[in-house]
Design a protein around this motif. Structure first.
Motif, PDB file in Angstrom:
ATOM      1  N   ILE A 168      35.301  47.105  36.600  1.00  0.00           N
ATOM      2  CA  ILE A 168      34.229  46.954  35.610  1.00  0.00           C
ATOM      3  C   ILE A 168      34.404  45.648  34.843  1.00  0.00           C
ATOM      4  O   ILE A 168      33.443  44.959  34.536  1.00  0.00           O
ATOM      5  N   ILE A 169      35.647  45.279  34.573  1.00  0.00           N
ATOM      6  CA  ILE A 169      35.898  44.098  33.751  1.00  0.00           C
ATOM      7  C   ILE A 169      35.950  42.814  34.578  1.00  0.00           C
ATOM      8  O   ILE A 169      35.421  41.781  34.178  1.00  0.00           O
ATOM      9  N   PHE A 170      36.579  42.886  35.749  1.00  0.00           N
ATOM     10  CA  PHE A 170      36.815  41.660  36.518  1.00  0.00           C
ATOM     11  C   PHE A 170      35.931  41.539  37.757  1.00  0.00           C
ATOM     12  O   PHE A 170      35.955  40.532  38.437  1.00  0.00           O
ATOM     13  N   GLY A 171      35.205  42.561  38.090  1.00  0.00           N
ATOM     14  CA  GLY A 171      34.406  42.522  39.317  1.00  0.00           C
ATOM     15  C   GLY A 171      34.873  43.604  40.281  1.00  0.00           C
ATOM     16  O   GLY A 171      36.051  43.719  40.572  1.00  0.00           O
ATOM     17  N   MET A 172      33.919  44.374  40.745  1.00  0.00           N
ATOM     18  CA  MET A 172      34.237  45.615  41.447  1.00  0.00           C
ATOM     19  C   MET A 172      34.311  45.434  42.951  1.00  0.00           C
ATOM     20  O   MET A 172      35.095  46.105  43.614  1.00  0.00           O
ATOM     21  N   GLY A 173      33.474  44.547  43.508  1.00  0.00           N
ATOM     22  CA  GLY A 173      33.418  44.450  44.958  1.00  0.00           C
ATOM     23  C   GLY A 173      32.998  45.782  45.546  1.00  0.00           C
ATOM     24  O   GLY A 173      32.186  46.505  44.959  1.00  0.00           O
TER      25      GLY A 173
END
Lengths: 293, 310
Positions: B166-171
């Protein structure tokens, strides 16, 4: 009464059954967990290889140690002022949650205060790296001489000019241009004792696909054997040759003849040429009789 | 299930019936929001994620479970991480280990939603898992870390994958979370959080002697409507305290798997439960009149059975 007794019996019976069920449940659980553990173990092994072009932040421990040390918090990513670092997602080939960068996209800008290393709480990025010049994220390799413009005799030099450690990590080595026969080629040459693997050269390479690339040091470097010694260095250190000099070469030539190495072949020695007309004719006569005629 | 149950008449206000659930959701979402303020709005109060974070450039917080794995993987971790882990461990040691699950963990929202949907849709499919499986998985992940030299559980840990994502990118991490949702929805009731998650198991053990507990001091008022068992993610934890009076068991819910979620307080129309401490766990009426010592425990299978037949 009988009903009560029956129910009691039933209960003890169900006790046995529940014990049996307990054992089978535990066995099932054990097998399941074992299977899951083996699967996870295999998965970690399978996915732990780092792609060649994914670079770890400065000061990262050797990959195997790094994967036991990095807790994937992303604090290095947050403190990177150039958005170089990112955390891998399930889409990437890099182990999930670990930080990496791609030199061609955004290289490491080699901050003097190394904020990413300072941010790492676990020491997965080695806190001993206080000078960014000491970091070794990889090693630049001029991997394609066929497309590098400088190798064609042009003066591109962009990788050299942009190198943060210009003249140390990349130098231009002069070489004769055989094609034109009259020019000099300036060959960008990477020196592993200075290159940090920041990837600036790879990013700025003007070609559509970079001719110079940062590779993991293990891929980029050969290794000299421990017992190898360079004779010329040893000689310089010792102040003279350490081996017995070759004996002076002896040619088994006829007497009075020299051998010319430049292609003349046998050259009679000047002294031995008889003077055709000596001042004293009697002398030549005496000489001739001296030959045993 | 809920349809067939006789509706309990509850005259308390809506707030009192949902207080702890709302507080809990607010806390969970606020924590996420604090982490998101940085990347979304540029206000850096907390950096990092649940594995390790830095608050106001001063306070380090580190998940002791992930650090324990790292230590077993033979890494000599830095002092910042050690201090952070100590703070977190001390906090949950006092507050209740699985308060992490109930009040912080983002996966809890996913699995609670799955359970809610499961009840609404009347899904009965339930592959029974042993509630101790998580402890075995905990042992397995620690052992695996020691063997492989990697922080093993992090390869698949949905808690950190979701929070970090959620914070850094989920992919494609969403697929894993969707998988857990579907697993809890259709395959196994409360499957992930109450049976499998080794992180929950770790925090259970960490908070085994925690101070903050839910107490059933007013248990004499219980009319056995079973609403608390219905909403509790770990129904096994309630019965000793609620029904153990005749066996001399005190009113404190002392089971380590209790997540301190407080939902039992919300749903109980008789106001049997409240938050309190673990101390003074004596039956206020007659400890001398304790029964024969057999623990009164409701067998979990009884519930499963009941659920299946109703």
């Amino acid at each position: 009464m009988t009903e009560g007794r029956d129910s009691k019996k039933k209960r003890t019976g169900s006790g046995k059954a529940s014990r049996r069920r307990f054992i089978s449940d535990t066995a099932k659980m054990g097998c399941g967990v074992l299977l899951a553990g083996l699967g996870l173990g295999a998965y970690t092994r399978k996915t732990s290889a780092l792609p060649v072009q994914a670079l770890r932040p400065p000061g990262a421990l050797p990959e195997n140690d790094f994967l036991g040390a990095c807790i994937r918090c992303g604090l290095c990513v947050r403190d990177c002022p150039f958005d170089t670092l990112k955390l891998a997602t399930l889409n990437d080939d890099v182990v999930i949650g670990t930080p990496y960068f791609t030199a061609r996209d955004i290289p490491c800008e080699m901050c003097d205060d190394v904020p990413c290393v300072a941010a790492c709480p676990t020491g997965a990025l080695d806190p001993a790296i206080t000078d960014i010049d000491d970091s070794r994220m990889g090693l630049a390799v001029l991997i394609d001489e066929e497309t590098c413009l400088n190798f064609q005799g042009l003066r591109c030099d962009v990788c050299y000019r942009q190198c943060p450690l210009i003249e140390k990590a990349i130098t231009l080595e002069l070489r004769h241009n055989q094609r034109s026969g009259m020019h000099t080629m300036f060959i960008p040459t990477v020196h592993s004792d200075a290159c940090t693997g920041c990837g600036k050269c790879e990013q700025v390479c003007v070609l559509p696909e970079a001719a110079i690339k940062v590779l993991p040091i293990a891929v980029a470097k050969g290794m000299s054997a421990d017992h190898y010694r360079w004779g010329w260095e040893e000689k310089q250190e010792a102040g003279g040759s350490l081996v017995t000099p070759d004996p002076k070469h002896q040619y088994n030539l006829p007497e009075g003849v020299d051998y010319d190495l430049q292609g003349e072949g046998l050259i009679p020695k000047k002294q031995s040429i008889p003077e055709p007309f000596p001042e004293d004719p009697l002398k030549s006569l005496n000489q001739g009789s001296g030959d045993g005629l | 299930m809920s349809k067939s149950r006789i509706e309990v008449i509850d005259n308390r206000s809506w707030w009192l019936q949902n207080r702890w659930l709302l507080l809990r959701r607010t806390t969970q979402i606020s924590i996420l929001a604090l982490f998101l303020l940085g990347p979304l709005a540029g206000i850096w109060i907390i950096k990092g994620n649940l594995n390790s974070s830095l608050t106001l450039d001063f306070l380090p917080l580190t998940d002791p479970f992930v650090l324990l794995q790292s230590w077993l993987a033979d890494h000599q971790f830095g002092t910042t991480a050690a201090i952070g882990a100590l703070i977190v461990a001390a906090f949950y040691f006092l507050i209740g280990g699985r308060a992490y699950c109930g009040w912080v963990c983002p996966v809890n929202i996913v699995t609670d939603t799955a359970y809610w949907a499961r009840r609404r849709l009347g899904l009965r499919g339930n592959t029974k898992l042993h509630r101790h499986t998580r402890y075995w998985l905990l042992a397995a992940s620690l052992l695996l870390s020691a063997i492989t030299g990697y922080v093993a559980w992090e390869w698949i840990n949905p808690v950190s994958i979701l929070h970090r994502g959620i914070i850094f990118g989920m992919g494609s991490g969403w697929f894993l979370i969707l998988g857990i949702f579907l697993f809890d929805l259709a395959v196994s009731k409360r499957g992930w959080c109450s049976h499998l998650c080794p992180m929950g198991a770790f925090y259970s053990l960490l908070g085994s002697h925690s101070t903050i507990r839910i107490r059933a001091d007013n248990r004499d008022a219980c009319d056995k409507c079973m609403d608390c068992f219905e909403v509790c993610p770990e129904p096994l934890v309630i019965s000793p305290a609620l029904f153990g009076k005749k066996d001399g068991i005190g009113p404190v819910i002392n089971e380590i798997n209790c997540t301190n979620c407080g939902r039992c307080i919300d749903v109980c129309s008789k106001e049997v439960f409240h938050f309190g401490t673990r101390f003074d766990n004596k039956d206020p009426i007659s400890p001398e009149k304790a029964g024969d010592g057999n623990l009164t425990r409701l067998n979990p299978d009884q519930f499963e059975h009941k659920e299946a037949t109703t």
